[in-house]
Structures are given as C-alpha cells and as structure tokens.
Write an enzyme that holds these catalytic residues in place. Structure first.
Site, PDB file in Angstrom:
ATOM      1  N   ASP A 105       0.813  -1.160  -0.064  1.00 56.73           N
ATOM      2  CA  ASP A 105      -0.021   0.074   0.042  1.00 56.73           C
ATOM      3  C   ASP A 105       0.945   1.319  -0.048  1.00 56.73           C
ATOM      4  O   ASP A 105       2.023   1.304   0.279  1.00 56.73           O
ATOM      5  CB  ASP A 105      -1.105  -0.008   1.161  1.00 56.73           C
ATOM      6  CG  ASP A 105      -1.757  -1.372   1.308  1.00 56.73           C
ATOM      7  OD1 ASP A 105      -2.327  -1.829   0.273  1.00 56.73           O
ATOM      8  OD2 ASP A 105      -2.460  -1.219   2.444  1.00 56.73           O
TER       9      ASP A 105
HETATM   10  N1  URA Z   1      -1.615  -5.858   4.007  1.00 60.44           N
HETATM   11  C1  URA Z   1      -1.643  -4.737   3.875  1.00 60.44           C
HETATM   12  O1  URA Z   1      -2.816  -4.311   4.432  1.00 60.44           O
HETATM   13  N2  URA Z   1      -0.968  -3.744   3.364  1.00 60.44           N
HETATM   14  C2  URA Z   1       0.042  -4.062   2.679  1.00 60.44           C
HETATM   15  O2  URA Z   1       0.551  -3.181   1.876  1.00 60.44           O
HETATM   16  C3  URA Z   1       0.573  -5.340   2.528  1.00 60.44           C
HETATM   17  C4  URA Z   1      -0.147  -6.343   3.030  1.00 60.44           C
END
Ligand code: URA
Length: 240
Positions: A105
């Site tokens: 993310d």
């Molecule tokens: N899980 C999440 O919620 N975000 C990420 O970036 C990776 C795994």
C-alpha cells in the site's frame, strides 16, 4: 543491446565495475576471441561473444532490485497522481523496464522486489506457491492471545467472503500501540489491515520485512535500493 563491457559483466554479477576493469587489464576478458584490456569498450550483446576467464558469459537481461519502499510512493510503474517506486530507480536500472512484484500500500514501507523477470514474479505471486511474507505491524489497540488464535485459524475477509490461510501472529509488545510480526502466505488486497480490522484493531504502521527467502536489508533507508546478490537471486530462482 549495445553496452560497455564492464557494465555488461557487472550486470551478470561477476564483480564490480572496478574489479572488472582490473581483470580486463590482466587480460581475462575476450571479445570474439580477442583480448580486450579496455573494459569501457562497447559491445553488442546480441552478436559479440564475451568470455571472462575463458568462460562464455551469457548476458543476463534480468535485473533484480531490493527496495526499502518508502511511504507515500505507490507500487506501480506509472501513476497519474503519485510518485511510483520505479521513478525512484536510476535511469540505468529503469532501462530494463522493471516492475514491482506485487503491491505494498502507499502507506506501507519495506521490502519490495523490483524485477523484469516476469516468470519469477508470476511464481512469487501465485496463490498456489504460498510464499511467506512477514510484516512488522504497529496496531492501535492491545493484541491478545485470542487474536493469535484467530489469525492461526484464518480470518474471514467479509467483502469477498474468503477465509485467509493460517497466519502467524507474534506479539512483540502489547499496548497502545502494540507491536507485532505477522506472517501470511497470500496477498489479498489490504490483507493485514483487514485482518486486524476484523479483530477490532487498526494498523497504524506497516512494514514488510521478508518475502520468501528475501530479507529486508536494514542498511537501506526508505527509498533506497540495491541489486540482489547472486546468492539472493539463486535462492529466489530455486523456488521455481
Ligand atoms: N497488507 C496490507 O494491508 N497492506 C500492505 O501493504 C501489505 C499487506
């Protein structure tokens, strides 16, 4: 592809450009059977036969980069609004058209493999391969033994009514916030955040620290990256 001998040999992992320059001076490098002592000479990887120490060197078109992804940058090659991880690469590395293997993310930090090896990316991301990914997470509320059990048993992701595979939740410190490690074997959208949400908690900081055999290099500051070592590349390719 036309490029300098030292660059070509360095890209294959034989040594640094400096080492290759010295080795070329010693006469260890030949191009089409002729010793070439000047390692800045341009060769054509499609037609020239380069030998190092008597062995033919096959030009490796793949590059493998390990980035410590910073927050605020998206795991993509192009984006209309945000800076992408690929924009953080040098022009030299972007030349090979690498892409991030999977997504972190925008607000997640940590280990991101960036490569142009589509087969490897496919294998690492395949749900069938169950590649372990470990995250360091800080969450707003206390983490409990019940949460550990719930993660182990699998969490229902309500939007798609999917039960996650057993995940390992290790509590480092329970408090406000709590610190923990979570290892998952798949990569559903916002998976870690959604797993904590389902046990009434909230991720406030998330950093990936490993993926399969690859570990985040703590010498890399957020936004920095390096080429994988030969050993790291082999450990990844052996998974195939
Ligand atoms: N899980 C999440 O919620 N975000 C990420 O970036 C990776 C795994």
């Amino acid at each position: 592809m036309k490029l300098r001998i030292d660059k070509m040999l360095a890209n294959t992992g034989i040594g640094s450009r400096k080492e290759i320059k010295q080795d070329a001076k010693k006469g260890l490098v030949t191009v089409n059977g002729t010793v070439v002592k000047d390692s800045s000479k341009i060769i054509d990887t499609d037609t020239d036969v380069v030998k190092y120490n008597g062995e033919i060197v096959r030009y490796i078109q793949h590059i493998y980069l390990l980035m410590n992804k910073p927050q605020g940058v998206v795991s993509a090659t192009e984006d209309n609004y945000d800076r992408t991880v690929v924009e953080l690469l040098s022009e030299e590395d972007r030349f090979y058209e690498p892409f991030p293997v999977g997504r972190l993310d925008k607000d997640t930090e940590g280990l991101l493999l960036i490569t142009n090896d589509g087969q490897l990316a496919h294998d690492l991301l395949s749900p069938k391969k169950h590649v372990d990914k470990t995250y360091y997470a800080e969450v707003a509320e206390e983490v409990t033994r019940e949460d550990v059990k719930a993660f182990e048993e699998g969490i229902i992701l309500t939007e798609e009514n999917y039960k996650t595979l057993p995940a390992k939740l290790e509590i480092i410190e329970s408090g406000y916030p709590s610190k923990c490690l979570v290892t998952i074997k798949e990569g559903k959208f916002h998976q870690i955040k959604r797993m904590f949400k389902s046990v009434n908690n909230e991720v406030v900081f998330l950093k990936r620290i490993s993926m399969g055999p690859l570990k985040l290099d703590e010498n890399l500051k957020p936004g920095e990256y390096r080429h994988l070592t030969e050993e790291e590349i082999n450990s990844l390719l052996q998974r195939k």
